[in-house]
Design a protein around this motif. Structure first.
Motif, PDB file in Angstrom:
ATOM      1  N   THR A  36       0.858  -1.176   0.000  1.00 49.83           N
ATOM      2  CA  THR A  36       0.000   0.000   0.000  1.00 49.83           C
ATOM      3  C   THR A  36       0.898   1.231   0.000  1.00 49.83           C
ATOM      4  O   THR A  36       1.756   1.373   0.863  1.00 49.83           O
ATOM      5  CB  THR A  36      -0.919   0.015   1.230  1.00 49.83           C
ATOM      6  N   ASP A  37       0.696   2.086  -0.978  1.00 52.70           N
ATOM      7  CA  ASP A  37       1.519   3.280  -1.142  1.00 52.70           C
ATOM      8  C   ASP A  37       0.721   4.508  -0.700  1.00 52.70           C
ATOM      9  O   ASP A  37      -0.459   4.640  -1.033  1.00 52.70           O
ATOM     10  CB  ASP A  37       1.914   3.408  -2.618  1.00 52.70           C
ATOM     11  N   VAL A  38       1.375   5.379   0.058  1.00 51.81           N
ATOM     12  CA  VAL A  38       0.740   6.642   0.450  1.00 51.81           C
ATOM     13  C   VAL A  38       0.919   7.619  -0.707  1.00 51.81           C
ATOM     14  O   VAL A  38       2.031   8.020  -1.031  1.00 51.81           O
ATOM     15  CB  VAL A  38       1.361   7.215   1.735  1.00 51.81           C
ATOM     16  N   ILE A  39      -0.178   7.990  -1.354  1.00 49.53           N
ATOM     17  CA  ILE A  39      -0.140   8.926  -2.476  1.00 49.53           C
ATOM     18  C   ILE A  39      -0.078  10.362  -1.962  1.00 49.53           C
ATOM     19  O   ILE A  39       0.624  11.205  -2.508  1.00 49.53           O
ATOM     20  CB  ILE A  39      -1.393   8.740  -3.373  1.00 49.53           C
ATOM     21  N   PHE A  40      -0.806  10.603  -0.872  1.00 50.19           N
ATOM     22  CA  PHE A  40      -0.891  11.967  -0.348  1.00 50.19           C
ATOM     23  C   PHE A  40      -1.327  11.890   1.113  1.00 50.19           C
ATOM     24  O   PHE A  40      -2.182  11.076   1.478  1.00 50.19           O
ATOM     25  CB  PHE A  40      -1.904  12.760  -1.184  1.00 50.19           C
ATOM     26  N   HIS A  41      -0.738  12.727   1.959  1.00 47.51           N
ATOM     27  CA  HIS A  41      -1.142  12.788   3.365  1.00 47.51           C
ATOM     28  C   HIS A  41      -1.077  14.239   3.825  1.00 47.51           C
ATOM     29  O   HIS A  41      -0.079  14.922   3.589  1.00 47.51           O
ATOM     30  CB  HIS A  41      -0.214  11.913   4.214  1.00 47.51           C
ATOM     31  N   TYR A  42      -2.140  14.699   4.467  1.00 47.23           N
ATOM     32  CA  TYR A  42      -2.151  16.055   5.005  1.00 47.23           C
ATOM     33  C   TYR A  42      -2.908  16.032   6.330  1.00 47.23           C
ATOM     34  O   TYR A  42      -4.057  15.602   6.402  1.00 47.23           O
ATOM     35  CB  TYR A  42      -2.822  17.038   4.033  1.00 47.23           C
ATOM     36  N   LYS A  53      -5.941  20.678  -2.071  1.00 48.14           N
ATOM     37  CA  LYS A  53      -4.682  20.173  -2.623  1.00 48.14           C
ATOM     38  C   LYS A  53      -4.971  19.412  -3.910  1.00 48.14           C
ATOM     39  O   LYS A  53      -5.915  18.622  -3.980  1.00 48.14           O
ATOM     40  CB  LYS A  53      -3.983  19.231  -1.638  1.00 48.14           C
ATOM     41  N   ASP A  54      -4.157  19.675  -4.931  1.00 51.29           N
ATOM     42  CA  ASP A  54      -4.232  18.940  -6.191  1.00 51.29           C
ATOM     43  C   ASP A  54      -3.153  17.874  -6.197  1.00 51.29           C
ATOM     44  O   ASP A  54      -1.986  18.159  -5.912  1.00 51.29           O
ATOM     45  CB  ASP A  54      -4.042  19.879  -7.382  1.00 51.29           C
ATOM     46  N   VAL A  55      -3.546  16.659  -6.514  1.00 52.72           N
ATOM     47  CA  VAL A  55      -2.634  15.520  -6.473  1.00 52.72           C
ATOM     48  C   VAL A  55      -2.760  14.737  -7.781  1.00 52.72           C
ATOM     49  O   VAL A  55      -3.868  14.519  -8.275  1.00 52.72           O
ATOM     50  CB  VAL A  55      -2.964  14.597  -5.277  1.00 52.72           C
ATOM     51  N   SER A  56      -1.633  14.305  -8.345  1.00 48.35           N
ATOM     52  CA  SER A  56      -1.634  13.444  -9.530  1.00 48.35           C
ATOM     53  C   SER A  56      -1.726  11.993  -9.089  1.00 48.35           C
ATOM     54  O   SER A  56      -0.956  11.545  -8.241  1.00 48.35           O
ATOM     55  CB  SER A  56      -0.358  13.630 -10.348  1.00 48.35           C
ATOM     56  N   VAL A  57      -2.669  11.271  -9.689  1.00 48.66           N
ATOM     57  CA  VAL A  57      -2.874   9.861  -9.356  1.00 48.66           C
ATOM     58  C   VAL A  57      -2.797   9.054 -10.647  1.00 48.66           C
ATOM     59  O   VAL A  57      -3.466   9.370 -11.630  1.00 48.66           O
ATOM     60  CB  VAL A  57      -4.240   9.647  -8.671  1.00 48.66           C
ATOM     61  N   LYS A 125      -5.665  11.125   4.325  1.00 52.09           N
ATOM     62  CA  LYS A 125      -4.658  10.319   3.642  1.00 52.09           C
ATOM     63  C   LYS A 125      -5.283   9.634   2.425  1.00 52.09           C
ATOM     64  O   LYS A 125      -6.406   9.132   2.492  1.00 52.09           O
ATOM     65  CB  LYS A 125      -4.118   9.256   4.598  1.00 52.09           C
ATOM     66  N   VAL A 126      -4.545   9.646   1.311  1.00 54.20           N
ATOM     67  CA  VAL A 126      -4.960   8.952   0.086  1.00 54.20           C
ATOM     68  C   VAL A 126      -3.955   7.830  -0.152  1.00 54.20           C
ATOM     69  O   VAL A 126      -2.746   8.067  -0.197  1.00 54.20           O
ATOM     70  CB  VAL A 126      -4.985   9.910  -1.131  1.00 54.20           C
ATOM     71  N   MET A 127      -4.470   6.607  -0.290  1.00 56.17           N
ATOM     72  CA  MET A 127      -3.593   5.444  -0.455  1.00 56.17           C
ATOM     73  C   MET A 127      -3.986   4.640  -1.692  1.00 56.17           C
ATOM     74  O   MET A 127      -5.102   4.756  -2.194  1.00 56.17           O
ATOM     75  CB  MET A 127      -3.630   4.569   0.790  1.00 56.17           C
ATOM     76  N   LEU A 144       1.555  -2.648 -11.303  1.00 55.13           N
ATOM     77  CA  LEU A 144       0.110  -2.441 -11.422  1.00 55.13           C
ATOM     78  C   LEU A 144      -0.308  -1.494 -10.315  1.00 55.13           C
ATOM     79  O   LEU A 144       0.000  -1.723  -9.142  1.00 55.13           O
ATOM     80  CB  LEU A 144      -0.628  -3.773 -11.282  1.00 55.13           C
ATOM     81  N   MET A 145      -1.018  -0.412 -10.691  1.00 53.31           N
ATOM     82  CA  MET A 145      -1.487   0.571  -9.715  1.00 53.31           C
ATOM     83  C   MET A 145      -3.019   0.581  -9.734  1.00 53.31           C
ATOM     84  O   MET A 145      -3.618   0.819 -10.781  1.00 53.31           O
ATOM     85  CB  MET A 145      -0.919   1.951 -10.044  1.00 53.31           C
ATOM     86  N   THR A 146      -3.629   0.334  -8.587  1.00 56.38           N
ATOM     87  CA  THR A 146      -5.081   0.204  -8.494  1.00 56.38           C
ATOM     88  C   THR A 146      -5.738   1.557  -8.218  1.00 56.38           C
ATOM     89  O   THR A 146      -5.067   2.577  -8.125  1.00 56.38           O
ATOM     90  CB  THR A 146      -5.451  -0.763  -7.358  1.00 56.38           C
ATOM     91  N   LYS A 147      -7.053   1.512  -8.029  1.00 57.34           N
ATOM     92  CA  LYS A 147      -7.781   2.722  -7.642  1.00 57.34           C
ATOM     93  C   LYS A 147      -7.335   3.162  -6.250  1.00 57.34           C
ATOM     94  O   LYS A 147      -6.806   2.382  -5.476  1.00 57.34           O
ATOM     95  CB  LYS A 147      -9.283   2.446  -7.627  1.00 57.34           C
ATOM     96  N   ILE A 148      -7.601   4.409  -5.943  1.00 56.64           N
ATOM     97  CA  ILE A 148      -7.198   4.963  -4.649  1.00 56.64           C
ATOM     98  C   ILE A 148      -8.282   4.762  -3.597  1.00 56.64           C
ATOM     99  O   ILE A 148      -9.441   4.492  -3.927  1.00 56.64           O
ATOM    100  CB  ILE A 148      -6.865   6.463  -4.768  1.00 56.64           C
ATOM    101  N   LYS A 149      -7.881   4.908  -2.347  1.00 55.17           N
ATOM    102  CA  LYS A 149      -8.833   4.906  -1.241  1.00 55.17           C
ATOM    103  C   LYS A 149      -8.480   6.071  -0.325  1.00 55.17           C
ATOM    104  O   LYS A 149      -7.315   6.327  -0.052  1.00 55.17           O
ATOM    105  CB  LYS A 149      -8.780   3.595  -0.466  1.00 55.17           C
ATOM    106  N   ILE A 150      -9.507   6.783   0.126  1.00 59.72           N
ATOM    107  CA  ILE A 150      -9.328   7.966   0.977  1.00 59.72           C
ATOM    108  C   ILE A 150      -9.619   7.592   2.426  1.00 59.72           C
ATOM    109  O   ILE A 150     -10.633   6.953   2.724  1.00 59.72           O
ATOM    110  CB  ILE A 150     -10.262   9.105   0.516  1.00 59.72           C
ATOM    111  N   PHE A 151      -8.719   8.012   3.314  1.00 60.62           N
ATOM    112  CA  PHE A 151      -8.889   7.823   4.749  1.00 60.62           C
ATOM    113  C   PHE A 151      -8.973   9.193   5.403  1.00 60.62           C
ATOM    114  O   PHE A 151      -8.211  10.089   5.069  1.00 60.62           O
ATOM    115  CB  PHE A 151      -7.693   7.060   5.346  1.00 60.62           C
ATOM    116  N   GLU A 152      -9.923   9.327   6.342  1.00 60.67           N
ATOM    117  CA  GLU A 152     -10.107  10.583   7.058  1.00 60.67           C
ATOM    118  C   GLU A 152     -10.281  10.253   8.534  1.00 60.67           C
ATOM    119  O   GLU A 152     -10.978   9.310   8.888  1.00 60.67           O
ATOM    120  CB  GLU A 152     -11.354  11.298   6.510  1.00 60.67           C
ATOM    121  N   SER A 153      -9.627  11.043   9.401  1.00 62.28           N
ATOM    122  CA  SER A 153      -9.656  10.738  10.827  1.00 62.28           C
ATOM    123  C   SER A 153      -9.577  12.021  11.649  1.00 62.28           C
ATOM    124  O   SER A 153      -9.083  13.041  11.178  1.00 62.28           O
ATOM    125  CB  SER A 153      -8.466   9.829  11.158  1.00 62.28           C
TER     126      SER A 153
END
Length: 166
Positions: A36-42, A53-57, A125-127, A144-153
């Motif tokens: 699991t790769d962290v694409i973006f975390h704030y 925030k704009d992020v390339s996925v 966090k976007v993973m 192979l890179m799959t769809k993203i999943k967003i986590f909020e806490s």
């Protein structure tokens, strides 16, 4: 099932004795590493306003290969001369190193810019799952890179009830 000769159509069945050198040997073509790769975390838990925030996925498959070659050649020569009992000598040595690196990439993927709004008082966090396939043939290595999943806490940790994070 037997292969009776070099042609693709030379396949049949065999009912005789079995010997180790006649049996099919299945050899894995890839090893796979899933992570699991962290694409973006704030972390906006200290913030009082939303942050955009704009992020390339990238999703899909990217195949890459690289190779490098290095060679070193050493030249050396020496000379000695003697005249009337006096001797003189000289030596010369030179080393030349050549290196060559090559890389290429093929892609069956899509990269898109996604705008995320991180609410105040939230950790965001976007993973993405990625699978790195290492091929027995180096040209077959790909990711192979799959769809993203967003986590909020509201805290420093994220709930993961479906066990997305590997």
């Amino acid at each position: 099932i037997v292969k009776n000769g070099p042609g693709n159509a030379q396949v049949g069945s065999f009912w005789g004795a079995r010997y180790d050198d006649q049996l099919w040997k299945l050899v894995p073509r890839f090893t796979a590493d899933i992570y699991t790769d962290v694409i973006f975390h704030y972390d906006n838990r200290q913030g009082s306003s939303p942050i955009i925030k704009d992020v390339s996925v990238t999703t899909g498959v990217v195949k890459s290969q690289s190779s490098s070659t290095r060679s070193t050649t050493t030249f050396s020569t020496s000379m000695e001369a003697s005249i009337y009992g006096m001797t003189a000598s000289a030596e010369f040595s030179q080393e030349i190193e050549n290196s060559f690196e090559s890389s290429s990439e093929s892609s069956w993927s899509k990269t898109e810019a996604i705008s995320f709004t991180i609410p105040p008082k939230k950790n965001f966090k976007v993973m993405q799952h990625k699978v790195k396939f290492e091929g027995a043939i180096p040209q077959d290595t790909c990711t192979l890179m799959t769809k993203i999943k967003i986590f909020e806490s509201d805290t420093a940790t994220f709930s993961d009830p479906d066990k997305f994070i590997i």
